[in-house]
Every structure is written in C-alpha cells, then in structure tokens.
Motif scaffolding. Structure first.
Motif, PDB file in Angstrom:
ATOM      1  N   ALA A   1       0.760  -1.353   0.056  1.00  0.00           N
ATOM      2  CA  ALA A   1       0.002   0.039   0.252  1.00  0.00           C
ATOM      3  C   ALA A   1       0.753   1.262   0.066  1.00  0.00           C
ATOM      4  CB  ALA A   1      -0.978   0.047   1.156  1.00  0.00           C
ATOM      5  N   ALA A   2       1.990   1.348   0.483  1.00  0.00           N
ATOM      6  CA  ALA A   2       2.773   2.437   0.793  1.00  0.00           C
ATOM      7  C   ALA A   2       3.415   2.872  -0.570  1.00  0.00           C
ATOM      8  CB  ALA A   2       3.986   2.134   1.615  1.00  0.00           C
ATOM      9  N   GLN A   3       3.583   1.987  -1.651  1.00  0.00           N
ATOM     10  CA  GLN A   3       4.076   2.174  -2.917  1.00  0.00           C
ATOM     11  C   GLN A   3       2.956   2.641  -3.823  1.00  0.00           C
ATOM     12  OE1 GLN A   3       6.089  -1.336  -4.500  1.00  0.00           O
ATOM     13  NE2 GLN A   3       7.383  -1.699  -2.491  1.00  0.00           N
ATOM     14  N   GLN A   4       1.702   2.459  -3.511  1.00  0.00           N
ATOM     15  CA  GLN A   4       0.567   2.861  -4.456  1.00  0.00           C
ATOM     16  C   GLN A   4       0.533   4.516  -4.668  1.00  0.00           C
ATOM     17  OE1 GLN A   4      -2.444   0.310  -2.268  1.00  0.00           O
ATOM     18  NE2 GLN A   4      -3.100   0.401  -4.437  1.00  0.00           N
ATOM     19  N   GLY A   5       0.593   4.871  -5.624  1.00  0.00           N
ATOM     20  CA  GLY A   5       0.515   6.268  -6.155  1.00  0.00           C
ATOM     21  C   GLY A   5       1.767   6.944  -6.395  1.00  0.00           C
ATOM     22  N   SER A   6       2.688   6.299  -6.221  1.00  0.00           N
ATOM     23  CA  SER A   6       4.240   6.766  -6.342  1.00  0.00           C
ATOM     24  C   SER A   6       4.526   7.307  -7.779  1.00  0.00           C
ATOM     25  CB  SER A   6       5.245   5.868  -6.081  1.00  0.00           C
ATOM     26  OG  SER A   6       5.399   4.682  -6.931  1.00  0.00           O
ATOM     27  N   MET A   7       3.541   6.726  -8.648  1.00  0.00           N
ATOM     28  CA  MET A   7       3.773   7.225 -10.165  1.00  0.00           C
ATOM     29  C   MET A   7       3.124   8.305 -10.347  1.00  0.00           C
ATOM     30  SD  MET A   7       5.866   5.250 -12.479  1.00  0.00           S
ATOM     31  CE  MET A   7       5.140   4.680 -13.913  1.00  0.00           C
ATOM     32  N   ASP A   8       2.032   8.731  -9.525  1.00  0.00           N
ATOM     33  CA  ASP A   8       1.088   9.716  -9.946  1.00  0.00           C
ATOM     34  C   ASP A   8       2.103  11.087 -10.485  1.00  0.00           C
ATOM     35  OD1 ASP A   8      -0.905   7.876  -9.511  1.00  0.00           O
ATOM     36  OD2 ASP A   8      -1.646   8.823  -7.779  1.00  0.00           O
ATOM     37  N   PRO A   9       2.688  11.879  -9.731  1.00  0.00           N
ATOM     38  CA  PRO A   9       3.359  12.851 -10.183  1.00  0.00           C
ATOM     39  C   PRO A   9       4.041  13.158 -11.488  1.00  0.00           C
ATOM     40  CG  PRO A   9       3.745  12.555  -7.961  1.00  0.00           C
ATOM     41  CD  PRO A   9       3.402  11.041  -8.507  1.00  0.00           C
ATOM     42  N   VAL A  10       4.870  11.962 -11.701  1.00  0.00           N
ATOM     43  CA  VAL A  10       5.639  11.908 -12.971  1.00  0.00           C
ATOM     44  C   VAL A  10       4.407  11.775 -14.251  1.00  0.00           C
ATOM     45  CG1 VAL A  10       6.055   9.498 -12.928  1.00  0.00           C
ATOM     46  CG2 VAL A  10       7.527  11.155 -14.019  1.00  0.00           C
ATOM     47  N   LEU A  11       3.541  11.016 -13.854  1.00  0.00           N
ATOM     48  CA  LEU A  11       2.511  10.673 -15.109  1.00  0.00           C
ATOM     49  C   LEU A  11       1.644  11.928 -15.613  1.00  0.00           C
ATOM     50  CD1 LEU A  11       1.330   7.032 -14.106  1.00  0.00           C
ATOM     51  CD2 LEU A  11       2.944   7.742 -15.609  1.00  0.00           C
ATOM     52  N   LYS A  12       1.317  12.684 -14.252  1.00  0.00           N
ATOM     53  CA  LYS A  12       0.710  13.847 -14.436  1.00  0.00           C
ATOM     54  C   LYS A  12       1.447  15.031 -15.300  1.00  0.00           C
ATOM     55  CE  LYS A  12      -1.654  17.606 -11.946  1.00  0.00           C
ATOM     56  NZ  LYS A  12      -2.147  18.167 -10.531  1.00  0.00           N
ATOM     57  N   ALA A  13       2.715  14.898 -15.074  1.00  0.00           N
ATOM     58  CA  ALA A  13       3.801  15.764 -15.734  1.00  0.00           C
ATOM     59  C   ALA A  13       3.945  15.270 -17.298  1.00  0.00           C
ATOM     60  CB  ALA A  13       5.065  16.129 -15.091  1.00  0.00           C
ATOM     61  N   LEU A  14       4.002  14.132 -17.283  1.00  0.00           N
ATOM     62  CA  LEU A  14       4.050  13.538 -18.730  1.00  0.00           C
ATOM     63  C   LEU A  14       2.882  13.740 -19.500  1.00  0.00           C
ATOM     64  CD1 LEU A  14       5.893  10.104 -18.026  1.00  0.00           C
ATOM     65  CD2 LEU A  14       6.914  12.221 -19.038  1.00  0.00           C
ATOM     66  N   ASP A  15       1.581  13.703 -18.967  1.00  0.00           N
ATOM     67  CA  ASP A  15       0.745  13.980 -19.673  1.00  0.00           C
ATOM     68  C   ASP A  15       0.357  15.142 -20.057  1.00  0.00           C
ATOM     69  OD1 ASP A  15      -1.008  11.435 -19.638  1.00  0.00           O
ATOM     70  OD2 ASP A  15      -1.645  11.740 -17.551  1.00  0.00           O
ATOM     71  N   GLN A  16       1.104  16.216 -19.438  1.00  0.00           N
ATOM     72  CA  GLN A  16       0.780  17.842 -19.749  1.00  0.00           C
ATOM     73  C   GLN A  16       1.484  18.043 -21.015  1.00  0.00           C
ATOM     74  OE1 GLN A  16       2.396  19.624 -16.203  1.00  0.00           O
ATOM     75  NE2 GLN A  16       0.597  19.647 -15.195  1.00  0.00           N
ATOM     76  N   HIS A  17       2.547  17.086 -21.545  1.00  0.00           N
ATOM     77  CA  HIS A  17       3.260  17.287 -22.730  1.00  0.00           C
ATOM     78  C   HIS A  17       3.060  16.482 -23.626  1.00  0.00           C
ATOM     79  CE1 HIS A  17       5.631  20.400 -20.343  1.00  0.00           C
ATOM     80  NE2 HIS A  17       5.668  19.655 -19.512  1.00  0.00           N
ATOM     81  N   GLU A  18       1.986  15.555 -23.535  1.00  0.00           N
ATOM     82  CA  GLU A  18       1.472  14.593 -24.199  1.00  0.00           C
ATOM     83  C   GLU A  18       2.697  13.593 -24.797  1.00  0.00           C
ATOM     84  OE1 GLU A  18      -0.178  16.539 -27.608  1.00  0.00           O
ATOM     85  OE2 GLU A  18      -2.016  16.892 -26.602  1.00  0.00           O
ATOM     86  N   ILE A  19       3.537  13.393 -23.680  1.00  0.00           N
ATOM     87  CA  ILE A  19       4.611  12.164 -23.944  1.00  0.00           C
ATOM     88  C   ILE A  19       4.573  10.959 -22.972  1.00  0.00           C
ATOM     89  CG2 ILE A  19       6.298  13.899 -24.762  1.00  0.00           C
ATOM     90  CD1 ILE A  19       7.576  14.013 -21.914  1.00  0.00           C
ATOM     91  N   ASN A  20       3.176  10.908 -22.506  1.00  0.00           N
ATOM     92  CA  ASN A  20       3.152   9.660 -21.610  1.00  0.00           C
ATOM     93  C   ASN A  20       2.827   8.384 -22.325  1.00  0.00           C
ATOM     94  OD1 ASN A  20       2.752   8.150 -19.447  1.00  0.00           O
ATOM     95  ND2 ASN A  20       0.667   9.070 -18.638  1.00  0.00           N
TER      96      ASN A  20
END
Length: 490
Positions: free
Chosen positions: A159-178
């Motif tokens: 459970a502690a590891q869940q959500g660890s990708m969220d910040p970087v995926l949000k940033a990648l989405d903003q530049h359409e490189i996800n």
C-alpha cells in the motif's frame, strides 16, 4: 583425479553456471557473459603487442565504447578508430546487468529540474526512441541478442508504494509524452506472474535482452565497420600531453582523441571522479529453464517487471524459459574501490531468495542456477554525465548510468561521437554534457552515511511490506536516496 572427459564436462557445466570463461577458466564470469562466450565460435583474442597511432582511441569495450565507435565510423568511416578493453568486450557491466531495457520517462521531473522542461522532454523521447533503434540495429546487422520489445510493467507491491507514479505521469500527460497506461489489477497480477502487486502501469517502450550477446554483437559489427579492437589490453597509464599517449602492458597508443568509456572502472585511474559517483552492487539470480512452470504462473513473454521500492526488485524471463530476479542497493564500496565482491557469486543470495519466494511462492522450491553481482556507478542525480577532461579537451568521458544504462548507452554513443567529431548538434549541446552535477561527501563520511541510509531503507520497506508504519527517522533518512530516484534495475 578426474578423467579428461570428466574434466571437460565439469568445465562446460561451470561455464554454463557462470563460474569460468573461455578466456580464463580460473576466473568467475557472470551467467550472461559465460553463456554468450560459450555460444560464440572459437577465435583468437587480438591483444595489442606493438606501438600504434590512431585518430581516436576508445578505452572500454562495453556498450558506451562500442556505440561510440560505431557512430563515429558511420559518420566518418575514413577515421582510424581503436577500442581497447582490459578483458573481453562486454565482460564488465554491459555483460552482467539484468538485461532490462528501460527509459528515462520516470525520471522526467528530475531532468526538468536539472536541464529545463524542453530538454527533459527531449531526453524522455530519446530514451524511448533508443529501445526501437537498438531493435532495428540488431535486425539490420543480424545480432541475435534475444531482444524482445514486450514493454515493462511498473508495479506497487504494498500500500505504501501505491500512487508513487502519479506526479510524474501527470507531468508527462501535460506534454503528451506519456507512454504509460494503468492496468486493472487482475491483468497486472497475471502478467507479473505474482499475486503480490496491488497496482501497475504498463509502457510498450521497453524491452528485455541478453546483455552479453548484445555487447558481443556490437563488437562484431564494429569490427566489420573497420574498428580495430584489442582485448586483454588494459590501459595502465595515460599521458595527457600532445599526442595523447596510452600505455598498455606491451605497447603504447598515440591518439589524436581519446574517449574514456570505463564507467565503474573510471575511479581506478581518475580520482577526480571518486566523489562524483558511488559504486553499489546490483545482485541477480537466475533459475534453470522452467518454461512449463512459468506458463502456470502466467509469465509468457519478455516483459520486464519492476516494483516501486527505493532499492528495486526487477525480473524478467529468458527465451529458454528461465526466470531472472535482481535487486539493487546491496553492497556499497568504500572509497569506490572495485572490490572482489563485484566478480563473485552474490553474497546476498539469502535476500534474493526471500524476495523470490515472496513474489513467487509456488516456485519457492526452485533452485537458482547461478547468482552474480554487478557494479553500478550511481551519480548524485541518478543520471549519466559526459564531458571533456580538464587536462586535455581532446579526452572525453561518460559515466554514471546509475543502473539504468542498457538502452541509454545508445544515447551515450550519440553524445560522445558528436563531441569527438566536434559537431554542433542536439547531442553535443545536450544537458548531460555539462559534467557531474554535485558530489558525494568525502570518505569515511560518505560510506558511513550510505550505510545508515541503506539500513534505514531496509527497515522502512520491511515495515511497509507488513503494512506497518515505519519509524519516523527511517522515513526521513530514506528521503536522501529518493532524491536520485530508484536504484539499479538495468
């Protein structure tokens, strides 16, 4: 005394398990390299025995050195290019890593802070392009490196590891490189071959490869292009005056330009880099071929699977149905000395066994066919750096891949060849060409600090595996490692 036939059988079995090499039967060789050399037709090793002159001398016959040589020859085939290696090409980090071809997409936020938004975007895209460019190169040149572009699965196993990708995926989405997509948990567990993951993201921009076969294949291609390669030819000294002189045991090399592609071995010859990286082990274990058992647990392709720990677990299958598991962040070298630990079976087999059994309880009785250790040159940023030596601007270097370099060395070859050829392009102007970013503390402060942080991380992650709250101090200490991203997984 064993008979000659029995002795030959013992040697062959030892070679398969990674205990000897064709070059020197008394030396330990990691599994991948031993396997690659066993399948390579017999040939005479080319050792430098006379003085030579060359336009470019590349010291180090691993991925970085070979990609650099190939790039130079592709662009200026008339140049004389020589590669020397202290052992056999690919016998260092290039032939003993986990064979996980991953990208820099998960490091986007770190790269944005270091190099700016546009350069970070470009480096993410370049690292993904590298996967497919290496695949095309192998197809074009007939390199059978068991390369399978089946993507990667980035998982959370508690459970502690869940959500660890969220910040970087949000940033990648903003530049359409996800390139990542979240999978339903049942599919994650199915493709991971384990009930342990509780979250997972998949990217098609990743692959697995037999790393030593890739290195040996690059060597053969480089030689066909006219690159002259000398193996078992270590650099004993370098005179940085003009002409640059490299001393080897039996001869000297006079070179117009030199590329130092030594990675973890750089600190042996150039103490100015001792505080730029820290040498840490990534330890691996591999089973015998068990294709039917892999089918039962659901792993049926070449996908690489990585968890979200600081000292990550990574695993993948092989084309003959083996299962390889690795774990980073175990042995940290004092004063960055290349200890014998890096050339022996892993001393952390117990930790590997515990991790293996936890991920694959139905295979808990499956023995390991071999274990080994690789030295990773981890930089303060978790990213490699390139530059020119202060002593002579015609001596170039690149190191610090931080356990994530199987695909990224393709970029390293582009950067170093552009610098050698004095080209003004996106590679020579790359943010990675500004040398090391920061230093680790001097010894013994660095090693003591590393040990304190490593043990805190181990306690923190053990508590999280049991769904317990880690100690406050352990959580704070772990943040020092988080700054440079995940540990060795390539």
């Amino acid at each position: 005394m064993p008979t000659e036939k029995e002795a030959g059988t013992e040697t062959k079995q030892a070679l398969k398990s990674g205990k000897v090499s064709k070059a020197n039967d008394s030396c330990f060789q990691p599994f991948w390299f031993a396997q690659a050399m066993e399948q390579e037709p017999p040939s005479t090793i080319n050792v430098l025995t006379r003085d030579i002159q060359t336009d470019v001398c590349i010291v180090g016959g691993g991925y970085t050195g070979l990609w650099t040589a190939i790039n130079i020859k592709q662009q200026q085939p008339e140049l004389d290019v020589v590669v020397i290696d202290k052992g056999l090409c690919g016998s260092g980090a290039s032939g003993r890593n986990g064979g996980c071809m991953l990208t820099w997409s998960t490091k986007y936020l770190s790269m944005k802070k270091l190099y700016g938004e546009q350069e970070a975007i470009r480096l993410v895209q370049a690292s993904e392009q590298a996967i497919f460019e290496i695949e095309r190169f192998c197809q074009l040149h007939g390199i059978d490196a068991e390369l399978r572009v089946d993507g990667t699965l980035y998982t959370a196993t508690n459970a502690a590891q869940q959500g660890s990708m969220d910040p970087v995926l949000k940033a990648l989405d903003q530049h359409e490189i996800n390139s990542w997509q979240q999978w339903q948990i049942d599919r994650v567990q199915q493709d991971a071959g384990s009930d342990l993951p509780c979250e997972g993201y998949y990217s098609s921009a990743a692959a697995s490869v037999q790393p030593a076969k890739l290195a040996r294949g690059l060597k053969r291609v480089a030689e066909k292009m006219g690159v002259v390669i000398y193996e078992n030819t270590p650099m004993e000294d370098i005179n940085t005056d003009v002409p640059i002189t490299i001393t080897t045991p039996e001869a000297d090399i006079y070179a117009g330009k030199v590329v130092l592609a030594l990675n973890a071995w750089m600190m042996e010859k150039f103490p100015e880099f001792k505080r730029s990286v820290v040498l840490v082990s990534s330890d691996m274990a591999i089973t015998a071929p068990v294709p039917e058992k892999l089918k039962v647990i659901g792993i049926n392709d070449g996908k690489t699977i990585v968890d979200s720990r600081i000292f990550v677990h990574y695993y993948r299958t092989t084309v003959d149905g083996r299962l390889m598991l690795g774990k980073g962040g175990n042995y940290f070298s004092f004063a960055n000395k290349l200890s014998k630990v890096f050339d022996q079976p892993s001393r952390y087999t117990k930790i590997l066994r515990q991790s293996f059994n936890r991920l694959f309880p139905s295979l808990s009785q499956q023995s390991f066919d071999a274990t080994w250790t690789g030295a990773s040159d981890r930089s303060t940023t978790g990213l490699p750096f390139f530059g020119k030596m202060k002593q002579n601007a015609n001596i170039y270097y690149g190191l610090g891949y931080s356990g994530n370099g199987v695909a990224q060395t393709w970029i390293g070859g582009k950067i170093l060849s552009s610098m050698v050829l004095e080209q003004d392009n996106k590679w020579s102007r790359c943010g990675l060409t500004s040398g090391p970013k920061g230093q680790f503390p001097p010894e013994p402060i660095r090693w003591i600090g590393v040990m304190i942080v490593r043990d805190a991380i181990r306690r923190k992650e053990a508590a999280e595996d049991e769904n317990k709250t880690p100690l406050w101090l352990d959580r704070q200490l772990a943040k020092f490692a988080n700054a440079a991203g995940k540990a060795d997984k390539g």
